[in-house]
Design an enzyme around this catalytic site. Structure first.
Site, short mmCIF file in Angstrom:
data_model
loop_
_atom_site.label_atom_id
_atom_site.label_comp_id
_atom_site.label_asym_id
_atom_site.label_seq_id
_atom_site.Cartn_x
_atom_site.Cartn_y
_atom_site.Cartn_z
N HIS A 172 0.55 -1.39 0.03
CA HIS A 172 0.08 0.05 0.73
C HIS A 172 0.79 1.18 0.08
O HIS A 172 0.86 1.73 0.15
CB HIS A 172 -1.22 -0.31 1.06
CG HIS A 172 -2.23 -0.83 1.15
ND1 HIS A 172 -2.88 -1.77 1.90
CD2 HIS A 172 -2.14 -1.54 0.24
CE1 HIS A 172 -3.66 -2.33 1.94
NE2 HIS A 172 -3.43 -2.67 0.30
N CYS B 178 3.02 14.71 -12.49
CA CYS B 178 4.41 14.67 -13.94
C CYS B 178 4.92 13.38 -13.32
O CYS B 178 6.23 13.39 -13.60
CB CYS B 178 5.13 15.66 -13.61
SG CYS B 178 5.72 15.35 -12.26
N SER C 132 -6.01 -7.65 10.19
CA SER C 132 -7.95 -8.28 10.57
C SER C 132 -8.66 -8.80 9.13
O SER C 132 -9.70 -8.52 9.22
CB SER C 132 -8.20 -6.76 10.96
OG SER C 132 -8.70 -5.71 9.17
C1 BV8 Z 1 -8.78 -1.37 -4.57
C2 BV8 Z 1 -2.82 2.83 3.05
C3 BV8 Z 1 -9.57 -1.80 -7.24
C4 BV8 Z 1 -3.23 4.24 3.22
C5 BV8 Z 1 -4.50 1.50 2.83
C6 BV8 Z 1 -16.04 0.58 -2.37
C7 BV8 Z 1 -15.35 1.13 -3.12
C8 BV8 Z 1 -14.28 0.66 -3.54
C9 BV8 Z 1 -13.09 -0.07 -2.77
C10 BV8 Z 1 -13.73 -0.87 -2.41
C11 BV8 Z 1 -14.83 -0.53 -1.98
N1 BV8 Z 1 -15.39 -1.78 -0.88
C12 BV8 Z 1 -14.55 -2.93 -0.72
C13 BV8 Z 1 -13.33 -2.15 -1.77
C14 BV8 Z 1 -12.56 -2.69 -1.47
C15 BV8 Z 1 -11.37 -1.32 -0.84
C16 BV8 Z 1 -11.25 -2.50 0.37
O1 BV8 Z 1 -10.71 -3.30 1.23
N2 BV8 Z 1 -11.84 -1.45 1.84
C17 BV8 Z 1 -12.34 -2.64 2.65
C18 BV8 Z 1 -12.51 -1.30 3.69
C19 BV8 Z 1 -13.23 -2.94 2.65
N3 BV8 Z 1 -9.84 -2.04 -1.16
C20 BV8 Z 1 -9.38 -0.72 -2.16
O2 BV8 Z 1 -9.49 0.11 -2.19
C21 BV8 Z 1 -8.16 -1.27 -2.41
N4 BV8 Z 1 -7.89 -0.36 -3.89
O3 BV8 Z 1 -9.82 -2.41 -4.40
O4 BV8 Z 1 -9.08 -1.50 -5.90
C22 BV8 Z 1 -10.66 -0.86 -7.08
C23 BV8 Z 1 -10.87 0.23 -7.28
C24 BV8 Z 1 -11.63 0.97 -7.59
C25 BV8 Z 1 -13.16 0.47 -7.02
C26 BV8 Z 1 -13.32 -1.02 -6.20
C27 BV8 Z 1 -11.99 -1.99 -6.94
C28 BV8 Z 1 -7.49 -0.47 -2.10
C29 BV8 Z 1 -6.52 -0.74 -0.13
C30 BV8 Z 1 -4.94 0.69 0.27
C31 BV8 Z 1 -6.11 1.07 1.02
N5 BV8 Z 1 -4.82 1.76 2.35
N6 BV8 Z 1 -3.30 2.07 3.65
C32 BV8 Z 1 -3.48 4.91 4.10
O5 BV8 Z 1 -2.23 3.58 5.91
O6 BV8 Z 1 -3.77 5.44 4.94
S1 BV8 Z 1 -5.47 0.76 3.88
C33 BV8 Z 1 -5.08 0.70 5.54
O7 BV8 Z 1 -5.28 -0.45 6.02
C34 BV8 Z 1 -3.91 -1.05 5.91
O8 BV8 Z 1 -3.01 -0.64 4.77
C35 BV8 Z 1 -4.47 -1.73 6.07
O9 BV8 Z 1 -4.38 -2.25 4.38
C36 BV8 Z 1 -5.42 -1.61 6.46
C37 BV8 Z 1 -5.85 -1.63 7.81
O10 BV8 Z 1 -5.82 -3.13 8.31
P1 BV8 Z 1 -4.62 -4.04 9.10
O11 BV8 Z 1 -3.35 -3.96 8.57
O12 BV8 Z 1 -5.08 -5.52 9.24
O13 BV8 Z 1 -4.69 -3.00 10.53
P2 BV8 Z 1 -6.03 -2.72 11.51
O14 BV8 Z 1 -6.51 -2.06 12.14
O15 BV8 Z 1 -7.38 -3.50 10.48
O16 BV8 Z 1 -5.89 -4.68 12.09
C38 BV8 Z 1 -5.16 -4.94 13.42
C39 BV8 Z 1 -5.03 -6.25 13.24
O17 BV8 Z 1 -3.73 -6.18 14.41
C40 BV8 Z 1 -5.82 -6.25 14.70
O18 BV8 Z 1 -6.17 -7.76 13.62
C41 BV8 Z 1 -5.24 -6.99 15.75
O19 BV8 Z 1 -5.91 -7.74 16.92
C42 BV8 Z 1 -4.31 -7.04 15.67
N7 BV8 Z 1 -3.28 -6.65 16.56
C43 BV8 Z 1 -3.38 -5.82 17.61
N8 BV8 Z 1 -1.77 -5.67 18.25
C44 BV8 Z 1 -1.59 -6.44 17.75
C45 BV8 Z 1 -1.86 -7.77 17.18
N9 BV8 Z 1 -1.54 -8.52 16.33
C46 BV8 Z 1 0.34 -8.38 16.32
N10 BV8 Z 1 0.18 -8.41 17.33
C47 BV8 Z 1 -0.10 -7.31 18.50
N11 BV8 Z 1 0.24 -6.82 18.75
ZN ZN Z 2 4.65 16.86 -11.18
#
Ligand code: BV8
Ligand code: ZN
Length: 250
Positions: A122, A133, A193
């Site tokens: 990501h 550009c 997650s």
């Molecule tokens: C795409 C960068 C094709 C930015 C990130 C409607 C319209 C458009 C798209 C969608 C839509 N509906 C669904 C989608 C697809 C969408 C998506 O998946 N949405 C989700 C919300 C359902 N995906 C996209 O848009 C992707 N592109 O699909 O393109 C497309 C294009 C157009 C139209 C349709 C499709 C792009 C997704 C990328 C987004 N960018 N990051 C930024 O950081 O600001 S995502 C960002 O959130 C992170 O990078 C990561 O991926 C995500 C967070 O998830 P996690 O990393 O799992 O973190 P989280 O907090 O959720 O969980 C933490 C876990 O750790 C927990 O389980 C916890 O228990 C555990 N934990 C806690 N402590 C510990 C631990 N584990 C171990 N040890 C510990 N100590």
């Molecule tokens: Zn530029």
């Protein structure tokens, strides 16, 4: 170390025999570096802001100043943080086994821990990028509130070098992650997650192909029922324990 067994003998044996390990990490592996995750804690990034509000192209073009304030706040948090024992264990593991590391995290902590060839699926928080550009450079960590950087080449508004919701995943990252999930015989999902796609699809795909699936996460996730081994603990404890259990026989 609590009384849970992070290193069940069959898993250690399986890790020892693994020919190629694919690893997918999420925000949870950086939690013990003090970086708020997205969903699961009181000051989680999303608890203050909704992804739709800030991490989308529409929100960014509508209000770049607020989005930039949020990203710079995250840059400051990450710049002040350090990789933890979980990052370090993965970097050490990479010197012992054939391992493809893909991360959803944009914090760069795997690279700072010494991991190499990291697929930043990501993007990277510290990159400034120009969609007009193609300019790419290292972005500012601190700036006055409301500051919106402009491209030094064409003066367009710069954006952080991350993949926003609704944006396509860059081709190189997508093919690297696909190749890793196709060629691994063991898939290790750590600290995610498993809710964001397509990142969450690789573990499922590897499992469907017959790879052994291992999850490291203190909580239950949509992936847990598929896992051959679900190690329900913090990455900074579980990963060093796995590495230590592997060490004597490598
Ligand atoms: C795409 C960068 C094709 C930015 C990130 C409607 C319209 C458009 C798209 C969608 C839509 N509906 C669904 C989608 C697809 C969408 C998506 O998946 N949405 C989700 C919300 C359902 N995906 C996209 O848009 C992707 N592109 O699909 O393109 C497309 C294009 C157009 C139209 C349709 C499709 C792009 C997704 C990328 C987004 N960018 N990051 C930024 O950081 O600001 S995502 C960002 O959130 C992170 O990078 C990561 O991926 C995500 C967070 O998830 P996690 O990393 O799992 O973190 P989280 O907090 O959720 O969980 C933490 C876990 O750790 C927990 O389980 C916890 O228990 C555990 N934990 C806690 N402590 C510990 C631990 N584990 C171990 N040890 C510990 N100590
Ligand atoms: Zn530029």
């Amino acid at each position: 170390m609590n009384d849970l067994d992070w290193t069940p003998a069959p898993l250690i044996e399986r890790l020892r025999q693994a020919q190629r390990i694919a690893v997918m990490t999420g925000a949870g592996i950086s939690a013990e570096s003090g970086i708020p995750t997205f969903r699961d804690d009181a000051d989680g990034l999303w608890s203050k802001f909704r992804p739709e509000q800030l991490a989308t192209p529409g929100a960014f073009s509508e209000d770049p100043a607020t989005t930039w304030d949020w990203y710079r706040w995250r840059r400051q948090k990450v710049a002040a943080a350090h990789p933890n024992a979980g990052h370090a264990a993965l970097a050490a593991l990479q010197t012992e086994v054939t391992l493809d590391l893909i991360t959803q995290n944009v914090d760069g902590l795997h690279l700072r821990a010494g991991s190499t060839d990291v697929v930043e699926f990501h993007g990277n928080l510290f990159e400034d990028r120009c969609d007009a550009c193609g300019y790419s450079g290292t972005g500012a960590v601190a700036a006055e509130a409301g500051f919106v950087p402009h491209c030094p080449r064409c003066n367009a508004v710069l954006r952080p070098g991350v993949v926003l919701f609704g944006e396509m995943i860059p081709e190189d990252g997508l093919s690297a992650a696909t190749a890793a999930s196709e060629s691994c015989d063991l898939f290790l999902s750590i600290g995610t997650s498993s809710q964001v796609y397509p990142a969450a699809s690789f573990a499922e795909f590897a499992k469907a192909r017959g790879a052994t699936l291992v999850e490291v996460n203190p909580e239950y996730t949509p992936l847990t029922p598929l896992a051959d081994y679900a190690l329900t603990g913090p990455a900074a404890e579980v990963l060093p324990a796995l590495l230590a259990a592997l060490a004597p026989h490598r």
